[in-house]
Design a protein around this motif. Structure first.
Motif, PDB file in Angstrom:
ATOM      1  N   UNK A 190       0.827  -1.198   0.000  1.00 55.48           N
ATOM      2  CA  UNK A 190       0.000   0.000   0.000  1.00 55.48           C
ATOM      3  C   UNK A 190       0.865   1.253   0.000  1.00 55.48           C
ATOM      4  N   UNK A 191       1.944   1.224   0.781  1.00 53.38           N
ATOM      5  CA  UNK A 191       2.828   2.395   0.817  1.00 53.38           C
ATOM      6  C   UNK A 191       3.489   2.615  -0.535  1.00 53.38           C
ATOM      7  N   UNK A 196       4.249   5.935  -5.272  1.00 49.95           N
ATOM      8  CA  UNK A 196       4.242   6.164  -6.710  1.00 49.95           C
ATOM      9  C   UNK A 196       3.285   7.271  -7.116  1.00 49.95           C
ATOM     10  N   UNK A 197       2.129   7.346  -6.427  1.00 50.10           N
ATOM     11  CA  UNK A 197       1.154   8.394  -6.749  1.00 50.10           C
ATOM     12  C   UNK A 197       1.688   9.772  -6.373  1.00 50.10           C
ATOM     13  N   UNK A 198       2.295   9.879  -5.204  1.00 50.36           N
ATOM     14  CA  UNK A 198       2.831  11.169  -4.747  1.00 50.36           C
ATOM     15  C   UNK A 198       3.973  11.628  -5.643  1.00 50.36           C
ATOM     16  N   UNK A 199       4.731  10.679  -6.173  1.00 50.88           N
ATOM     17  CA  UNK A 199       5.877  11.022  -7.022  1.00 50.88           C
ATOM     18  C   UNK A 199       5.451  11.781  -8.278  1.00 50.88           C
ATOM     19  N   UNK A 200       4.195  11.647  -8.683  1.00 45.85           N
ATOM     20  CA  UNK A 200       3.712  12.308  -9.897  1.00 45.85           C
ATOM     21  C   UNK A 200       2.937  13.591  -9.600  1.00 45.85           C
ATOM     22  N   UNK A 201       2.892  13.989  -8.322  1.00 40.00           N
ATOM     23  CA  UNK A 201       2.157  15.200  -7.946  1.00 40.00           C
ATOM     24  C   UNK A 201       3.145  16.331  -7.702  1.00 40.00           C
ATOM     25  N   UNK A 202       3.077  17.406  -8.484  1.00 41.60           N
ATOM     26  CA  UNK A 202       3.985  18.538  -8.275  1.00 41.60           C
ATOM     27  C   UNK A 202       3.865  19.070  -6.842  1.00 41.60           C
ATOM     28  N   UNK A 210      11.187  13.004   3.075  1.00 38.63           N
ATOM     29  CA  UNK A 210      10.695  13.059   4.449  1.00 38.63           C
ATOM     30  C   UNK A 210       9.634  11.984   4.693  1.00 38.63           C
ATOM     31  N   UNK A 211       8.767  11.751   3.699  1.00 37.22           N
ATOM     32  CA  UNK A 211       7.728  10.727   3.829  1.00 37.22           C
ATOM     33  C   UNK A 211       8.351   9.339   3.925  1.00 37.22           C
ATOM     34  N   UNK A 212       9.370   9.091   3.116  1.00 34.39           N
ATOM     35  CA  UNK A 212      10.059   7.800   3.167  1.00 34.39           C
ATOM     36  C   UNK A 212      10.645   7.553   4.558  1.00 34.39           C
ATOM     37  N   UNK A 213      11.288   8.576   5.085  1.00 39.45           N
ATOM     38  CA  UNK A 213      11.911   8.422   6.395  1.00 39.45           C
ATOM     39  C   UNK A 213      10.861   8.208   7.478  1.00 39.45           C
TER      40      UNK A 213
END
Length: 363
Positions: A190-191, A196-202, A210-213
């Motif tokens: 799910x993460x 992947x979705x956030x990576x395409x949002x400017x 920060x989200x990964x950490x």
């Protein structure tokens, strides 16, 4: 560990910058603080005007002063329980502050929580500085603690909601939202989808480091058995907070609102304050408290008086205890300034290899 007096590493991706050292944009930050505070105060004033200032003043004069000591005592116990719970979470990530220092750092952070959006992260910055720890890991402890507390608070409103047949429309989405956040941080597939979705949002894609950490550190905490076990301290804090609020209501309208109904009002007003994004939910929280109490049959004046006293109590204790604690430990624990801004440092991320995503085993 770094020697005392020297700069401590925080996070390779996140820098904690004090207001004293950050000159650029300081005027803009000040304007934002003034505007958000002004909006909150205007909201409180609007609530009082709508409910009739004369009625509110009359209700305030009938406040049972004998309940002041229990209300203050319960509120203090709630802060102590918050500090105790956080102490064990910090130990889980290797921060070895004493229990007394953890409680004082937690109280010091309350100063900012009352007046700045996301101010709760200030205590994470304080603990990272005092314990020579990574800021991302400490921020994860705050995330876990507040998610647990909020979820239990929402569940405490269920008995009154089921009896009244009102409030599910607000409670269910909130509870599902919390469950979704927990699942997103702990279930790897799910993460990865969200990542992947956030990576395409400017703009949002800039927050990915920060989200990964946060995901890595939070997932590690949530998979520890003692994290779930010690959530009993969050439950105790919920019980104490509801009881303190119930005492405020009882001091103004004895016998009109039961304990479970007080839990219903506190839980739903917390949602209202949170979604407003105003520091401490000022204005939105008071409007929610007054509206819910009126729904339960409390007169307009008493409902407004409860909202005002609760706000005075929350802000007064937060500022008073927080500033006193900060003053007592600032030099000894080498804390930064009270107002701290959290920002990414992209130039460091290039040199520091990213840690792999934590897998929950639920793949």
């Amino acid at each position: 560990m770094t020697p005392r007096g020297r700069a401590r590493p925080i996070s390779p991706r996140i820098a904690v910058v004090t207001a004293e050292g950050e000159r650029t944009g300081s005027a803009r930050t000040l304007v934002r603080r003034v505007l958000t505070t002004g909006v909150g105060l205007a909201g409180i004033a609007a609530v009082v005007v709508f409910l009739d200032p004369a009625r509110v003043a009359t209700a305030l004069r009938h406040f049972n002063v004998l309940l002041i000591a229990p209300i203050l005592g319960l509120s203090l116990i709630a802060y102590l329980l918050q500090g105790l719970r956080w102490h064990y979470l910090l130990r889980d990530i290797g921060v070895r502050l004493s229990l007394r220092d953890t409680v004082l750092v937690n109280l010091a952070g309350q100063t900012i929580t009352a007046i700045v959006p996301l101010g709760d992260l200030t205590r994470a910055a304080f603990a990272a500085a005092a314990g020579d720890a990574d800021f991302g890991a400490v921020a994860a402890t705050v995330t876990v603690q507040e998610l647990s507390y909020t979820l239990i608070l929402m569940l405490s409103a269920l008995p009154a909601i089921l009896a009244l047949g009102y409030g599910l429309a607000a409670l269910i989405p909130t509870a599902l939202g919390i469950a979704f956040i927990v699942a997103s941080l702990t279930v790897s597939p799910l993460f990865h989808v969200l990542h992947g979705a956030i990576a395409h949002v400017p703009l949002l894609n800039r927050l990915l480091p920060a989200i990964d950490e946060l995901q890595q550190e939070t997932a590690a905490l949530l998979h520890r058995p003692d994290t779930l076990l010690l959530s009993v301290l969050d439950a105790a804090r919920v019980v104490v907070s509801i009881t303190a609020f119930w005492c405020i209501v009882t001091a103004l309208t004895p016998g009109h609102v039961g304990w479970w109904q007080a839990a219903f009002v506190l839980a739903l007003s917390t949602i209202g304050g949170a979604v407003s994004l105003v520091p401490g939910g000022v204005g939105a929280n008071e409007a929610s408290v007054a509206a819910l109490l009126i729904f339960l049959g409390v007169d307009y004046g008493s409902a407004g008086a409860v909202a005002i006293i609760q706000r005075t109590l929350i802000t007064g204790l937060s500022l008073g205890l927080g500033f006193a604690s900060y003053t007592a430990i600032r030099r000894r624990l080498h804390l930064g300034g009270l107002f701290q801004v959290f920002a990414r440092r992209p130039d460091v991320a290039v040199d520091a290899p990213a840690k792999p995503l934590v897998h929950s085993g639920l793949t």
